[in-house]
Design an enzyme around this catalytic site. Structure first.
Site, PDB file in Angstrom:
ATOM      1  CE1 TYR A  67      -3.531  -2.522  -0.268  1.00  0.00           C
ATOM      2  CE2 TYR A  67      -2.853  -3.311   1.886  1.00  0.00           C
ATOM      3  CZ  TYR A  67      -3.600  -3.462   0.735  1.00  0.00           C
ATOM      4  OH  TYR A  67      -4.427  -4.555   0.582  1.00  0.00           O
TER       5      TYR A  67
ATOM      6  NE  ARG B  67      -0.447  -6.575   9.958  1.00  0.00           N
ATOM      7  CZ  ARG B  67      -1.140  -7.517   9.335  1.00  0.00           C
ATOM      8  NH1 ARG B  67      -1.729  -7.258   8.174  1.00  0.00           N
ATOM      9  NH2 ARG B  67      -1.268  -8.718   9.849  1.00  0.00           N
TER      10      ARG B  67
ATOM     11  N   GLY C  68       0.372 -16.865   9.042  1.00  0.00           N
ATOM     12  CA  GLY C  68       0.461 -18.309   8.962  1.00  0.00           C
ATOM     13  C   GLY C  68       0.695 -19.026  10.268  1.00  0.00           C
TER      14      GLY C  68
END
Length: 369
Positions: free
Chosen positions: A180, A227, A299
């Protein structure tokens, strides 16, 4: 009991356990990109006593959106809807940070004001799909931002942070990952600028650091987070020297005294696990550089989460897909109970199916709560 289920400090807050709800785009807002009843119920269901939720990615401007139905924080009319969400989370004893978002080039003219091209550091088209009102559409060719436009986008992030404060959030997280806009400025595969926002690492990191500074001006450092996806490939992202790029950025982030750094592991591309069984690497590489709290994501199952926290590589672990299907995930993990299976077909958009209808492990207890 594993350290995963022990208390930890996030900024000024005492968090009861280290199982975090990751930011998850679900596209269930009401007209005007306003959170409604469904979103209130969804977040309330997942607000475990004393746990931390990071909200779904929330655009700070109309131009910053690439997903029809994503809730916004660019208009004062959205504050009241978000206030209902934060009140519901707090009533269950949880904490919630709002993730601030600008997709940059990962959009399409049908999602932009007046059908304009999306904006980016450089006019380079990404691979992948945005989500228009009538379904997925390929990312379109962006136009490169003019130098004079960049401070205005930083200001959009600052105003979004102010609205988040008014909406009752406990903090904000900058979405600097997954290709982004902040990530597009940072990585040299997407930033070909020749001004003071391009070229050397120091210039490419400038936009993200300016946005963090703007958020800190509203919240203070200990209620702001970032993040990152140091090995991210989503949206055709790449960097010629990610170790140097992200190492520099993280070292600079130390000066803000952030609530936490949220790191996505390289085995994840978007929502897909592309390297199943690979050990977490990103948090391990950045742990020696970053002096604060680290949340690892990507994950993880129960055992992997326990291992990374016990090793001290990360302090908390964020779960995404499993939190979609298990509103009581922290309790299920603590007691090592079976997990509901998630339904990918209901991840993005729709009604309450696959959103607020996943059962608790003890439906009777949940109904009485």
């Amino acid at each position: 009991m594993s350290k995963l289920f022990s208390p930890v400090k996030i900024g000024p807050y005492e968090i009861a356990h280290r199982v975090v709800m990751a930011p998850l785009t679900r596209m269930r807002s009401e007209p005007g990109d306003i959170p409604g009843d469904l979103m209130v119920e969804y977040y309330s269901q997942r607000a475990s006593q004393g746990g931390l939720i990071v909200s779904e990615a929330t655009p700070v401007s109309v131009r910053g959106n690439g997903y029809a139905g994503a809730p916004g924080i660019y208009d004062d009319r959205q504050i009241a809807g978000w206030r209902r969400v934060t009140d519901a989370v707090h009533a269950r004893g949880g904490r919630i940070f709002l993730q601030l978002w600008h997709v940059g080039r990962q959009s399409h003219p049908s999602l932009q004001p007046n059908g304009e091209a999306p904006v980016a550091p450089s006019a380079l088209q990404a691979e992948g799909e945005a989500y228009a009102a009538d379904g997925p559409v390929p990312f379109s060719m962006p136009r490169a931002l003019e130098r004079h436009e960049i401070p205005g986008i930083v200001e959009e992030f600052r105003k979004g942070a102010e609205r988040a404060l008014a909406a009752g959030f406990d903090g904000v997280e900058l979405h600097g990952a997954n290709g982004y806009l902040p990530d597009q400025f940072l990585e040299d595969g997407t930033n070909k600028r020749t001004d003071d926002y391009g070229g050397p690492i120091e210039n490419r990191a400038r936009f993200m650091l300016e946005v963090v500074d703007a958020l800190v001006s509203v919240w203070g450092g200990n209620r702001v987070a970032v993040r990152l996806s140091p090995s991210g490939q989503y949206g055709s992202m790449h960097d010629s020297d990610p170790a140097a790029t992200f190492g520099y950025l993280v070292k600079q982030l130390n000066r803000f005294g952030l609530a936490y750094l949220h790191i996505i592991e390289p085995r994840i591309k978007g929502i897909e696990e592309i390297q199943e069984g690979v050990a977490p690497l990103a948090a391990q590489h950045l742990r020696p550089i970053y002096r604060g709290t680290i949340i690892a994501a990507g994950g993880f199952d129960r055992q992997k989460a326990i291992e990374i926290v016990e090793a001290g590589t990360a302090d908390l672990v964020a779960f995404g897909r499993h939190f979609i299907a298990n509103p009581d995930l922290p309790e299920r993990l603590r007691l090592n109970l079976p997990l509901n299976r998630y339904d990918r077909d209901t991840f993005y958009g729709g009604d309450g199916r696959g959103y607020v209808d996943y059962p608790f492990h003890d439906a009777t207890a949940a109904a009485a709560d």
